[in-house]
Design a protein around this motif. Structure first.
Motif, PDB file in Angstrom:
ATOM      1  N   ALA A  64       0.810  -1.217   0.000  1.00  0.00           N
ATOM      2  CA  ALA A  64       0.000   0.000   0.000  1.00  0.00           C
ATOM      3  C   ALA A  64       0.847   1.273   0.000  1.00  0.00           C
ATOM      4  O   ALA A  64       0.299   2.379  -0.069  1.00  0.00           O
ATOM      5  CB  ALA A  64      -0.926   0.001   1.214  1.00  0.00           C
ATOM      6  N   GLY A  65       2.169   1.130   0.115  1.00  0.00           N
ATOM      7  CA  GLY A  65       3.035   2.308   0.080  1.00  0.00           C
ATOM      8  C   GLY A  65       3.234   2.986   1.413  1.00  0.00           C
ATOM      9  O   GLY A  65       3.598   4.168   1.460  1.00  0.00           O
ATOM     10  N   PHE A 112      -6.838  -6.349   6.920  1.00  0.00           N
ATOM     11  CA  PHE A 112      -5.964  -5.232   7.247  1.00  0.00           C
ATOM     12  C   PHE A 112      -5.339  -4.659   5.984  1.00  0.00           C
ATOM     13  O   PHE A 112      -5.324  -3.433   5.764  1.00  0.00           O
ATOM     14  CB  PHE A 112      -4.879  -5.709   8.217  1.00  0.00           C
ATOM     15  CG  PHE A 112      -3.730  -4.763   8.388  1.00  0.00           C
ATOM     16  CD1 PHE A 112      -3.886  -3.561   9.072  1.00  0.00           C
ATOM     17  CD2 PHE A 112      -2.478  -5.073   7.868  1.00  0.00           C
ATOM     18  CE1 PHE A 112      -2.819  -2.683   9.225  1.00  0.00           C
ATOM     19  CE2 PHE A 112      -1.410  -4.209   8.024  1.00  0.00           C
ATOM     20  CZ  PHE A 112      -1.583  -3.009   8.702  1.00  0.00           C
ATOM     21  N   ALA A 113      -4.813  -5.533   5.115  1.00  0.00           N
ATOM     22  CA  ALA A 113      -4.185  -5.076   3.875  1.00  0.00           C
ATOM     23  C   ALA A 113      -5.182  -4.338   2.990  1.00  0.00           C
ATOM     24  O   ALA A 113      -4.844  -3.325   2.365  1.00  0.00           O
ATOM     25  CB  ALA A 113      -3.590  -6.270   3.123  1.00  0.00           C
ATOM     26  N   ALA A 121      -4.729   4.321   0.915  1.00  0.00           N
ATOM     27  CA  ALA A 121      -3.741   4.754  -0.064  1.00  0.00           C
ATOM     28  C   ALA A 121      -4.365   5.199  -1.383  1.00  0.00           C
ATOM     29  O   ALA A 121      -3.716   5.910  -2.164  1.00  0.00           O
ATOM     30  CB  ALA A 121      -2.732   3.629  -0.314  1.00  0.00           C
ATOM     31  N   SER A 122      -5.597   4.820  -1.636  1.00  0.00           N
ATOM     32  CA  SER A 122      -6.263   5.201  -2.885  1.00  0.00           C
ATOM     33  C   SER A 122      -6.725   6.656  -2.883  1.00  0.00           C
ATOM     34  O   SER A 122      -7.178   7.155  -3.913  1.00  0.00           O
ATOM     35  CB  SER A 122      -7.471   4.286  -3.140  1.00  0.00           C
ATOM     36  OG  SER A 122      -8.520   4.542  -2.211  1.00  0.00           O
ATOM     37  N   HIS A 123      -6.601   7.350  -1.764  1.00  0.00           N
ATOM     38  CA  HIS A 123      -7.042   8.745  -1.653  1.00  0.00           C
ATOM     39  C   HIS A 123      -5.847   9.686  -1.804  1.00  0.00           C
ATOM     40  O   HIS A 123      -4.892   9.618  -1.021  1.00  0.00           O
ATOM     41  CB  HIS A 123      -7.735   8.976  -0.312  1.00  0.00           C
ATOM     42  CG  HIS A 123      -9.033   8.247  -0.167  1.00  0.00           C
ATOM     43  ND1 HIS A 123      -9.098   6.890   0.116  1.00  0.00           N
ATOM     44  CD2 HIS A 123     -10.317   8.686  -0.273  1.00  0.00           C
ATOM     45  CE1 HIS A 123     -10.376   6.529   0.175  1.00  0.00           C
ATOM     46  NE2 HIS A 123     -11.130   7.591  -0.050  1.00  0.00           N
ATOM     47  N   ASP A 124      -5.931  10.601  -2.770  1.00  0.00           N
ATOM     48  CA  ASP A 124      -4.836  11.521  -3.037  1.00  0.00           C
ATOM     49  C   ASP A 124      -4.667  12.579  -1.951  1.00  0.00           C
ATOM     50  O   ASP A 124      -3.606  13.203  -1.862  1.00  0.00           O
ATOM     51  CB  ASP A 124      -5.051  12.223  -4.384  1.00  0.00           C
ATOM     52  CG  ASP A 124      -4.961  11.263  -5.559  1.00  0.00           C
ATOM     53  OD1 ASP A 124      -4.298  10.214  -5.421  1.00  0.00           O
ATOM     54  OD2 ASP A 124      -5.569  11.559  -6.615  1.00  0.00           O
TER      55      ASP A 124
END
Length: 302
Positions: free
Chosen positions: A82-83, A260-261, A268-271
Motif C-alpha cells: 500500500a506504500g 488489514f491489507a 492509499a487510494s485517496h490523493d
C-alpha cells in the motif's frame, strides 16, 4: 480527589489554527507497529506483573514471539503493497535479539522510536535517574543500530511517572504517544524544551480491538476505514492525524492479514491523504503550527 496532572491545556476545535498538511492533504496517516521483546522470566516489578499466569508463562511468551518470527513479515508486506512506511515502536533490546528485523525495516526507510528496553520492564516505581537512563539507552541504541535520531516515545506498557514528559523534553524527544486526548498534535506542558503529543489511538490499537473488544479481523478492517473517512471529512476544516498502532503477533496472523491489507489499500487510494511517519508529522507541525497552536491555547485559557 486526584487533581488534573496539567500535562496539556484545553482548546476546542473551532478556536485552533487551520492545519494544512503537505500537498493540501486533509489527513496525515501513520502506522506504528510495536515490535517488541518480552522476557521469558523478567525481573519482578512490585506494581505490575508482566504475565497473567505464573512464571514461566510459556504460552504468553511464545504467542508474542510469533510476531517476531512470522507476523511482522506479513504485516510489512501488506504495508509495502500500500506504500506505507512504518514508525516502529521499538523495544530497543530487540536490536540485539533480532537484528534482521531492524535491518529489514531500516532498508525500507522506516522510522524507529522507543518503546523502552523490554516490554516486560515498566517505569513504575523507578527513580527519575533510573528512567532517564532508559531514555539515554534508547537514544544511544537507536543511533547505533539505525543511525537515526530518537524522535518519539511510547513508554513500555504505557507506564509513566510524574516527571516522564519533562525527561523526554530534556533529552530532545519531539513527540510522545502516551497521551490519547486529541486528533491533532498538541503542545505538552513541560518545564523546559518542547514536546508534542502525537495522536495514537487506543481505539485503533489491535490489542484493544482483538483482545479486549473481541472484534473480528473483518470488523477491524471496517474500523480502520471508518476512522479514516471521518477524520478525512473533518480535515476539510483543519488537518487531522490518524494512527494505526499494531502488534505483529496479532495483526500478522494469517487469518487477519487480508482485511488489514485491504483497509490500507483503501486509505492509499485517496490523493488527499499524507502517508507519513511520526517524525515527519512532528517536524511539519513543529515548524509551521506549534507556535500558532500554543498562542491559541494561551488565548483560550485567558
Amino acid at each position: 480527589m486526584a487533581r488534573d496532572p496539567g500535562l496539556y491545556d484545553y482548546i476546542p476545535y473551532y478556536r485552533r489554527p487551520n492545519i494544512v498538511w503537505p500537498n493540501g492533504a486533509k489527513i496525515a496517516v501513520w502506522i506504528a507497529p510495536n515490535i517488541e521483546f518480552y522476557e521469558f522470566q523478567p525481573p519482578p516489578n512490585p506494581m505490575r506483573t508482566p504475565w497473567g499466569r505464573p512464571l514461566p508463562d510459556v504460552l504468553a511468551y511464545s504467542h508474542r514471539d510469533y510476531g517476531n518470527r512470522s507476523g511482522w513479515w506479513r504485516m510489512m508486506e501488506a504495508m509495502d503493497e500500500a506504500g506505507f512506511r512504518g514508525s516502529v515502536s521499538l523495544n530497543v533490546a530487540l536490536c540485539e535479539h533480532h537484528p534482521e528485523i531492524i535491518e529489514a525495516c531500516a532498508k525500507r526507510g522506516w522510522e524507529f522510536f522507543s518503546h523502552g528496553i523490554y516490554n516486560t520492564r515498566y517505569t513504575y516505581g523507578m527513580s527519575r535517574e533510573e528512567e532517564a537512563a532508559i531514555i539515554e539507552d534508547s537514544v544511544a541504541t537507536i543511533r547505533k543500530w539505525t543511525g537515526q535520531k530518537l524522535s518519539g516515545w511510547l513508554a513500555p506498557a504505557l507506564s509513566n511517572n510524574t516527571w516522564t514528559m519533562d525527561l523526554l523534553a530534556e533529552h530532545g524527544v519531539e513527540y510522545t504517544c502516551d497521551l490519547f486526548h486529541d486528533d491533532q498534535p498538541m503542545p505538552v506542558n513541560v518545564k523546559s524544551g518542547r514536546l508534542i503529543s502525537m495522536p495514537y489511538s487506543l481505539e485503533m490499537n489491535d490489542v484493544i480491538v482483538y483482545n479486549s473488544n473481541l472484534y473480528s479481523a473483518r470488523h477491524y478492517g471496517e474500523i480502520i476505514k471508518r476512522q479514516f473517512d471521518q477524520l478525512r471529512a473533518e480535515g476539510e476544516r483543519s488537518g487531522t492525524v490518524m494512527c494505526i498502532p499494531l502488534h505483529p503477533y496479532l495483526v500478522g496472523q494469517p487469518h487477519r492479514i487480508e482485511p488489514f491489507a485491504e483497509a490500507l489499500r483503501y486509505i492509499a487510494s485517496h490523493d488527499d491523504a499524507w502517508l507519513a511517519t511520526g517524525r515527519e508529522i512532528a517536524a511539519y507541525f513543529n515548524e509551521r503550527y506549534y507556535d500558532a497552536m500554543a498562542q491559541a491555547i494561551a488565548a483560550a485559557q485567558a
